[in-house]
Design an enzyme around this catalytic site. Structure first.
Site, PDB file in Angstrom:
ATOM      1  N   TYR A  74       0.829  -1.215   0.000  1.00 62.40           N
ATOM      2  CA  TYR A  74       0.000   0.000   0.000  1.00 62.40           C
ATOM      3  C   TYR A  74       0.860   1.261   0.000  1.00 62.40           C
ATOM      4  CZ  TYR A  74      -4.344  -2.485  -0.018  1.00 62.40           C
ATOM      5  OH  TYR A  74      -5.388  -3.273  -0.448  1.00 62.40           O
TER       6      TYR A  74
ATOM      7  N   HIS B 238     -14.896   1.479  -2.041  1.00 61.03           N
ATOM      8  CA  HIS B 238     -13.829   0.589  -1.555  1.00 61.03           C
ATOM      9  C   HIS B 238     -12.814   1.323  -0.688  1.00 61.03           C
ATOM     10  CE1 HIS B 238     -14.855  -2.200  -5.168  1.00 61.03           C
ATOM     11  NE2 HIS B 238     -15.714  -2.311  -4.195  1.00 61.03           N
TER      12      HIS B 238
ATOM     13  N   CYS C 143      -1.430   1.093  17.174  1.00 65.57           N
ATOM     14  CA  CYS C 143      -2.315   2.059  17.868  1.00 65.57           C
ATOM     15  C   CYS C 143      -1.968   2.088  19.344  1.00 65.57           C
ATOM     16  CB  CYS C 143      -3.760   1.612  17.677  1.00 65.57           C
ATOM     17  SG  CYS C 143      -4.963   2.565  18.634  1.00 65.57           S
TER      18      CYS C 143
ATOM     19  N   CYS D 156      -3.792   1.499  21.647  1.00 70.32           N
ATOM     20  CA  CYS D 156      -4.453   0.368  22.330  1.00 70.32           C
ATOM     21  C   CYS D 156      -3.701  -0.935  22.061  1.00 70.32           C
ATOM     22  CB  CYS D 156      -5.892   0.233  21.844  1.00 70.32           C
ATOM     23  SG  CYS D 156      -6.017  -0.561  20.220  1.00 70.32           S
TER      24      CYS D 156
ATOM     25  N   ASN E 152     -15.046   2.998 -22.194  1.00 66.56           N
ATOM     26  CA  ASN E 152     -14.001   2.017 -21.894  1.00 66.56           C
ATOM     27  C   ASN E 152     -13.176   1.803 -23.164  1.00 66.56           C
ATOM     28  OD1 ASN E 152     -12.611  -0.566 -21.291  1.00 66.56           O
ATOM     29  ND2 ASN E 152     -13.966  -0.602 -19.518  1.00 66.56           N
TER      30      ASN E 152
ATOM     31  N   ALA F  98     -10.894   7.495 -21.562  1.00 69.81           N
ATOM     32  CA  ALA F  98     -11.776   8.370 -20.759  1.00 69.81           C
ATOM     33  C   ALA F  98     -11.261   9.808 -20.780  1.00 69.81           C
ATOM     34  CB  ALA F  98     -11.836   7.854 -19.322  1.00 69.81           C
TER      35      ALA F  98
HETATM   36  C1  BV8 Z   1     -18.109  -8.591  -0.341  1.00 67.66           C
HETATM   37  C2  BV8 Z   1      -9.923  -1.901  -2.575  1.00 67.66           C
HETATM   38  C3  BV8 Z   1     -19.644  -9.431   1.265  1.00 67.66           C
HETATM   39  C4  BV8 Z   1      -8.617  -2.459  -2.132  1.00 67.66           C
HETATM   40  C5  BV8 Z   1     -11.091  -3.559  -3.956  1.00 67.66           C
HETATM   41  C6  BV8 Z   1     -20.761 -12.053  -6.559  1.00 67.66           C
HETATM   42  C7  BV8 Z   1     -20.255 -12.753  -7.605  1.00 67.66           C
HETATM   43  C8  BV8 Z   1     -18.881 -13.118  -7.589  1.00 67.66           C
HETATM   44  C9  BV8 Z   1     -18.022 -12.761  -6.542  1.00 67.66           C
HETATM   45  C10 BV8 Z   1     -18.540 -12.057  -5.511  1.00 67.66           C
HETATM   46  C11 BV8 Z   1     -19.896 -11.721  -5.505  1.00 67.66           C
HETATM   47  N1  BV8 Z   1     -20.117 -11.029  -4.380  1.00 67.66           N
HETATM   48  C12 BV8 Z   1     -18.948 -10.933  -3.658  1.00 67.66           C
HETATM   49  C13 BV8 Z   1     -17.980 -11.551  -4.333  1.00 67.66           C
HETATM   50  C14 BV8 Z   1     -16.600 -11.640  -3.929  1.00 67.66           C
HETATM   51  C15 BV8 Z   1     -15.779 -10.395  -4.312  1.00 67.66           C
HETATM   52  C16 BV8 Z   1     -15.739 -10.225  -5.814  1.00 67.66           C
HETATM   53  O1  BV8 Z   1     -16.460  -9.431  -6.397  1.00 67.66           O
HETATM   54  N2  BV8 Z   1     -14.809 -10.972  -6.431  1.00 67.66           N
HETATM   55  C17 BV8 Z   1     -14.627 -10.813  -7.899  1.00 67.66           C
HETATM   56  C18 BV8 Z   1     -13.142 -10.654  -8.176  1.00 67.66           C
HETATM   57  C19 BV8 Z   1     -15.198 -11.961  -8.626  1.00 67.66           C
HETATM   58  N3  BV8 Z   1     -16.328  -9.193  -3.698  1.00 67.66           N
HETATM   59  C20 BV8 Z   1     -15.934  -8.900  -2.419  1.00 67.66           C
HETATM   60  O2  BV8 Z   1     -15.183  -9.576  -1.749  1.00 67.66           O
HETATM   61  C21 BV8 Z   1     -16.516  -7.604  -1.859  1.00 67.66           C
HETATM   62  N4  BV8 Z   1     -17.018  -7.827  -0.530  1.00 67.66           N
HETATM   63  O3  BV8 Z   1     -18.703  -9.132  -1.239  1.00 67.66           O
HETATM   64  O4  BV8 Z   1     -18.474  -8.654   0.988  1.00 67.66           O
HETATM   65  C22 BV8 Z   1     -19.120 -10.712   1.703  1.00 67.66           C
HETATM   66  C23 BV8 Z   1     -18.592 -10.770   2.987  1.00 67.66           C
HETATM   67  C24 BV8 Z   1     -18.185 -12.045   3.446  1.00 67.66           C
HETATM   68  C25 BV8 Z   1     -18.220 -13.175   2.603  1.00 67.66           C
HETATM   69  C26 BV8 Z   1     -18.718 -13.039   1.296  1.00 67.66           C
HETATM   70  C27 BV8 Z   1     -19.167 -11.807   0.829  1.00 67.66           C
HETATM   71  C28 BV8 Z   1     -15.393  -6.524  -1.677  1.00 67.66           C
HETATM   72  C29 BV8 Z   1     -14.796  -6.184  -2.998  1.00 67.66           C
HETATM   73  C30 BV8 Z   1     -13.855  -4.969  -2.829  1.00 67.66           C
HETATM   74  C31 BV8 Z   1     -12.400  -5.382  -2.891  1.00 67.66           C
HETATM   75  N5  BV8 Z   1     -11.538  -4.202  -2.870  1.00 67.66           N
HETATM   76  N6  BV8 Z   1     -10.310  -2.461  -3.876  1.00 67.66           N
HETATM   77  C32 BV8 Z   1      -7.476  -2.094  -3.056  1.00 67.66           C
HETATM   78  O5  BV8 Z   1      -7.702  -1.369  -4.046  1.00 67.66           O
HETATM   79  O6  BV8 Z   1      -6.371  -2.521  -2.722  1.00 67.66           O
HETATM   80  S1  BV8 Z   1     -11.560  -4.168  -5.518  1.00 67.66           S
HETATM   81  C33 BV8 Z   1     -10.461  -3.393  -6.650  1.00 67.66           C
HETATM   82  O7  BV8 Z   1     -10.492  -4.212  -7.789  1.00 67.66           O
HETATM   83  C34 BV8 Z   1     -10.892  -2.032  -7.133  1.00 67.66           C
HETATM   84  O8  BV8 Z   1     -11.451  -1.236  -6.118  1.00 67.66           O
HETATM   85  C35 BV8 Z   1     -11.935  -2.373  -8.198  1.00 67.66           C
HETATM   86  O9  BV8 Z   1     -13.186  -2.591  -7.622  1.00 67.66           O
HETATM   87  C36 BV8 Z   1     -11.434  -3.698  -8.715  1.00 67.66           C
HETATM   88  C37 BV8 Z   1     -10.712  -3.470  -9.991  1.00 67.66           C
HETATM   89  O10 BV8 Z   1     -11.684  -3.333 -10.976  1.00 67.66           O
HETATM   90  P1  BV8 Z   1     -11.616  -2.057 -11.954  1.00 67.66           P
HETATM   91  O11 BV8 Z   1     -11.531  -0.821 -11.153  1.00 67.66           O
HETATM   92  O12 BV8 Z   1     -12.721  -2.224 -12.902  1.00 67.66           O
HETATM   93  O13 BV8 Z   1     -10.184  -2.197 -12.679  1.00 67.66           O
HETATM   94  P2  BV8 Z   1      -9.749  -3.279 -13.793  1.00 67.66           P
HETATM   95  O14 BV8 Z   1      -8.267  -3.161 -13.913  1.00 67.66           O
HETATM   96  O15 BV8 Z   1     -10.354  -4.602 -13.520  1.00 67.66           O
HETATM   97  O16 BV8 Z   1     -10.424  -2.723 -15.148  1.00 67.66           O
HETATM   98  C38 BV8 Z   1      -9.998  -1.487 -15.690  1.00 67.66           C
HETATM   99  C39 BV8 Z   1     -10.949  -1.228 -16.868  1.00 67.66           C
HETATM  100  O17 BV8 Z   1     -10.637   0.068 -17.381  1.00 67.66           O
HETATM  101  C40 BV8 Z   1     -10.779  -2.227 -18.007  1.00 67.66           C
HETATM  102  O18 BV8 Z   1     -12.084  -2.573 -18.481  1.00 67.66           O
HETATM  103  C41 BV8 Z   1      -9.987  -1.434 -19.070  1.00 67.66           C
HETATM  104  O19 BV8 Z   1     -10.355  -1.805 -20.389  1.00 67.66           O
HETATM  105  C42 BV8 Z   1     -10.454  -0.005 -18.788  1.00 67.66           C
HETATM  106  N7  BV8 Z   1      -9.485   1.044 -19.113  1.00 67.66           N
HETATM  107  C43 BV8 Z   1      -8.138   1.006 -18.964  1.00 67.66           C
HETATM  108  N8  BV8 Z   1      -7.589   2.211 -19.340  1.00 67.66           N
HETATM  109  C44 BV8 Z   1      -8.646   3.023 -19.701  1.00 67.66           C
HETATM  110  C45 BV8 Z   1      -9.857   2.284 -19.557  1.00 67.66           C
HETATM  111  N9  BV8 Z   1     -11.075   2.794 -19.841  1.00 67.66           N
HETATM  112  C46 BV8 Z   1     -11.108   4.097 -20.297  1.00 67.66           C
HETATM  113  N10 BV8 Z   1      -9.981   4.878 -20.444  1.00 67.66           N
HETATM  114  C47 BV8 Z   1      -8.747   4.381 -20.178  1.00 67.66           C
HETATM  115  N11 BV8 Z   1      -7.662   5.164 -20.357  1.00 67.66           N
END
Ligand code: BV8
Length: 243
Positions: free
Chosen positions: A66, A117, A145, A147, A210, A228
């Site tokens: 981080y 997030h 902390c 604590c 996108n 974007a």
């Molecule tokens: C939860 C913070 C309840 C930390 C992040 C339902 C179905 C399947 C899975 C799940 C589900 N529900 C829950 C899950 C599990 C999981 C999940 O979704 N897994 C996925 C991978 C399948 N979700 C969770 O765990 C969530 N919590 O559900 O809690 C719970 C509790 C207990 C038990 C069960 C459930 C929490 C999810 C949050 C995780 N934290 N970030 C950190 O950043 O370090 S997620 C992190 O990854 C980001 O925040 C973001 O959300 C994600 C990345 O995605 P994007 O931002 O879209 O980025 P990516 O690189 O993928 O895509 C970029 C896009 O931009 C591309 O399309 C590209 O083409 C485009 N692009 C690139 N350049 C440009 C562009 N577009 C335009 N212009 C450009 N120049």
């Protein structure tokens, strides 16, 4: 890119806009995305770094990651995409719903921002939940902390619930907006990506911006493929001539 006249007319009749953003909107600020070709997740495993058990197992390693990302974010600045969204506030009720923890929307001047997030600029104690938002001292290892609890970044890790107020506020804005812009997200992380369905089923016009198609492109009324940082300034200038 020539903007579709129907979209221009739709903007003319609209009052409230939501911008649902992901890592792609910050790519042109030099912040690596997660899943793109040079994406973070190609090198590192989210389950090894972006989850609570990994942090408690090896807080040093997770903090190194981080702090590495925080350094890149501090060396970057909002790009024309972030700035265009901030300036559209002068013409519309704009709400930003972001998955990004990089604080760039706020730095660009966006006022109404929901951080689904979390935000890398905030930290809190895993035990007593006390917040630490000033620069943390790592000279004697991971910050502890008063604590005795470990201090962690205020970001949402996989398997963790999203902040209630941020999610419900985002759901409300998504259900009530005229146009819902999906900008720079691969729409695979839930429950965030589910907001696109909320907006679509509430009758909002869905506009996707996108480089490429995503699993939820079928929901878009308008798909604008390109950077974007090039498309959003065009939408802004189109709006500026409108009003
Ligand atoms: C939860 C913070 C309840 C930390 C992040 C339902 C179905 C399947 C899975 C799940 C589900 N529900 C829950 C899950 C599990 C999981 C999940 O979704 N897994 C996925 C991978 C399948 N979700 C969770 O765990 C969530 N919590 O559900 O809690 C719970 C509790 C207990 C038990 C069960 C459930 C929490 C999810 C949050 C995780 N934290 N970030 C950190 O950043 O370090 S997620 C992190 O990854 C980001 O925040 C973001 O959300 C994600 C990345 O995605 P994007 O931002 O879209 O980025 P990516 O690189 O993928 O895509 C970029 C896009 O931009 C591309 O399309 C590209 O083409 C485009 N692009 C690139 N350049 C440009 C562009 N577009 C335009 N212009 C450009 N120049």
């Amino acid at each position: 890119m020539k903007l579709d006249i129907d979209l221009i007319n739709k903007l003319k009749q609209s009052k409230s806009l939501v911008f649902f953003t992901g890592a792609g909107i910050s790519a042109e600020s030099g912040i690596p995305t997660f899943r793109g070709k040079d994406g973070i997740w190609n090198k590192l495993k989210p389950e090894e770094l972006a989850n609570f058990n990994a942090f408690m197992r090896n807080p040093q390693m997770v903090w190194e990651w981080y702090n590495h990302r925080k350094k890149i974010i501090h060396e970057s600045k909002p790009n024309p995409a972030h700035i265009a969204i901030a300036e559209l506030q002068n013409h519309f009720d704009v709400t930003v719903v972001t998955q990004n923890i990089d604080n760039l929307h706020r730095r660009a001047g966006s006022k109404n921002v929901f951080e689904l997030h979390g935000n890398i600029e905030r930290n809190y104690c895993v035990n007593c939940k006390k917040f630490y938002n000033e620069e943390l001292d790592f000279s004697s290892g991971v910050p502890i902390c008063g604590c005795g609890g470990l201090i962690r970044p205020d970001v949402v890790w996989f398997g963790e619930y999203l902040p209630e107020d941020q999610f419900t506020g985002s759901e409300k804005a998504s259900a009530e907006c005229d146009i819902f812009f999906v900008v720079g997200t691969s729409a695979v992380v839930y429950p965030a990506a589910g907001l696109i369905n909320v907006a679509e089923s509430s009758g909002a016009t869905i506009v996707e911006i996108n480089l490429e198609e995503t699993p939820l492109s079928y929901l878009a009324d308008y798909s604008l493929y390109g950077k974007a940082g090039e498309i959003l300034p065009e939408i802004l200038s189109a709006c500026a001539t409108l009003i």
